[in-house]
Design an enzyme around this catalytic site. Sequence first.
Site, mmCIF file in Angstrom:
data_model
loop_
_atom_site.group_PDB
_atom_site.id
_atom_site.type_symbol
_atom_site.label_atom_id
_atom_site.label_comp_id
_atom_site.label_asym_id
_atom_site.label_seq_id
_atom_site.Cartn_x
_atom_site.Cartn_y
_atom_site.Cartn_z
ATOM 1 N N HIS A 61 -37.357 28.098 25.412
ATOM 2 C CA HIS A 61 -35.928 28.142 25.088
ATOM 3 C C HIS A 61 -35.112 27.406 26.143
ATOM 4 O O HIS A 61 -34.981 27.880 27.281
ATOM 5 C CB HIS A 61 -35.485 29.609 25.006
ATOM 6 N N HIS A 63 -31.543 24.507 26.433
ATOM 7 C CA HIS A 63 -30.505 23.715 25.739
ATOM 8 C C HIS A 63 -30.454 22.335 26.380
ATOM 9 O O HIS A 63 -29.757 22.125 27.377
ATOM 10 C CB HIS A 63 -29.139 24.399 25.857
ATOM 11 N N GLN A 156 -23.478 26.684 17.751
ATOM 12 C CA GLN A 156 -22.903 27.367 18.926
ATOM 13 C C GLN A 156 -21.589 28.075 18.619
ATOM 14 O O GLN A 156 -21.311 29.146 19.150
ATOM 15 C CB GLN A 156 -22.696 26.351 20.059
ATOM 16 N N HIS A 214 -30.172 33.070 18.487
ATOM 17 C CA HIS A 214 -29.547 33.717 19.651
ATOM 18 C C HIS A 214 -29.022 35.051 19.112
ATOM 19 O O HIS A 214 -28.097 35.079 18.315
ATOM 20 C CB HIS A 214 -28.374 32.889 20.173
ATOM 21 N N GLU A 217 -26.696 38.454 22.307
ATOM 22 C CA GLU A 217 -26.579 38.022 23.706
ATOM 23 C C GLU A 217 -25.216 38.477 24.236
ATOM 24 O O GLU A 217 -24.272 37.691 24.388
ATOM 25 C CB GLU A 217 -26.726 36.496 23.837
ATOM 26 N N ASP A 313 -33.623 28.433 29.577
ATOM 27 C CA ASP A 313 -32.321 28.417 28.891
ATOM 28 C C ASP A 313 -31.441 27.263 29.375
ATOM 29 O O ASP A 313 -30.960 26.475 28.566
ATOM 30 C CB ASP A 313 -31.601 29.764 29.059
HETATM 31 N N1 17E Z 1 -25.193 29.076 24.397
HETATM 32 C C1 17E Z 1 -25.313 30.401 24.158
HETATM 33 O O1 17E Z 1 -24.771 30.904 23.171
HETATM 34 N N2 17E Z 1 -26.039 31.162 24.994
HETATM 35 C C2 17E Z 1 -26.622 30.625 26.056
HETATM 36 N N3 17E Z 1 -27.346 31.406 26.866
HETATM 37 C C3 17E Z 1 -26.500 29.241 26.313
HETATM 38 C C4 17E Z 1 -25.775 28.494 25.453
HETATM 39 C C5 17E Z 1 -27.146 28.632 27.512
HETATM 40 FE FE FE2 Z 2 -29.805 29.981 24.757
#
Ligand code: 17E
Ligand code: FE2
Length: 436
Positions: A61, A63, A156, A214, A217, A313
Amino acid sequence: MSESPFQLVLRQCLLPGGSTTVDIAIAGGDIVAIEEHLNQSGQQELPIQGRLTSPPLVESHVHLDSVLTVGQPRWNTSGTLFEGIDIWRDRKATLTYADVQARAMQALQLQAQQGVLWVRTHVDVSEPSLVALQALLDLRQSVRDWITLQVVAFPQDGIYGSPGNVNLLEEALKLGADAVGGIPHYEFTREDGVRSVETIFHLAQTYDRLIDIHCDEIDDDHSRFLEVVAACALRSGLGKRVTASHTTAFAGYNNAYAFKLMGLLERAQINFVANPLINITLQGRTDSYPKRRGITRVKELWQRGLNVSLGHDCIQDPWYSLGTGNMLTVAAMAIHGCHMTGQSEIDACYTMVTENGARTLNLGDQYGIAVGKPANLIVFDAKSPYDALRRTATVTHVISRGKLLVQTQPAQTSWLGLPSLDSSRMESSLIPVTEA
Ligand code: 17E
Ligand code: FE2
């Protein structure tokens, strides 16, 4: 004398968990023999001298579209996910194809030279030009001879955050993304979040793609999209093709709910990716004390036999200003943050950046060290996974597709000012340790 059929022979390799060394012969890009003592010499010989010889590291994982952008246009002062998303929104307005490819390429080289030969990247597809996606899909093709890139279409800003986003996500799949992503905890409402998960499963089935979401988070213990993902995985039968990334809220759920959820997760058989470096820094920002660690229940998932792998990440982006691409650092943070300090737990964390990553990425038979498999392997200046993790050991050799791709000399220290010290004891980085 006829030329040896073996292009490359590695002598005296110690495989993870092994107690005696083996010689490994490579021909035509594949591993063709593994024996205690191979009599025939290879066209090229590499003396490994009992060092750990492992299947490559797997980055589950990262980006790559945002790597190496820290400070552009500003630093993240609150340290939160949400400020990171806002900063990225400004930065992504200036993305170009060349900019994305150059940064991603730099990161891939950093990763490969540290033993990573499989990378799953998320790429933001809530931006109308899809320039980052196109740059990474093309890069996937141009690097395929030495590293394998998997691309997740990641909305995103949320699938329902603005009207065009669901179409952009679908367009990304038509263009060739390997997996469908999502961010249900960031959608405006719980209902939108549930709907986004249903849409992801629908798209994955329509285009026959993997899923990596995702998921939860956030520190909000009411963020409960993991149960939705697991239920959809169970009902659709997609199970092992589905991954829940981050799931940091799981660390804050009450145990009664977590216990019930575990039962569902066991039935659904989805994969988990924790990103310990990022989770421990982004989460807990609204806590005073006691302050949560914010890493999902890695130990408990592992104890239940569920597949957990680990990701970096970020490498210097709006969410995390540090990062080197080194997967041992990631595993070390899991060891610390998840209380995985027991002997078998440390070994498990090594598995999370190797074999378990291969399972998350659905690599199937192509991964691992065995006769008949593609010759992808790495050598550590270490004698076991434990030793490698403890000392963040150097990857001295990276062999990709049967060829030696990178070689690195471990650092050497000489003591000059204390002549009474027995320097022969200090020289070797392979200091003998007694393993219980
Ligand atoms: N975007 C997101 O939603 N969560 C993350 N941990 C990163 C980007 C790095
Ligand atoms: Fe991520």
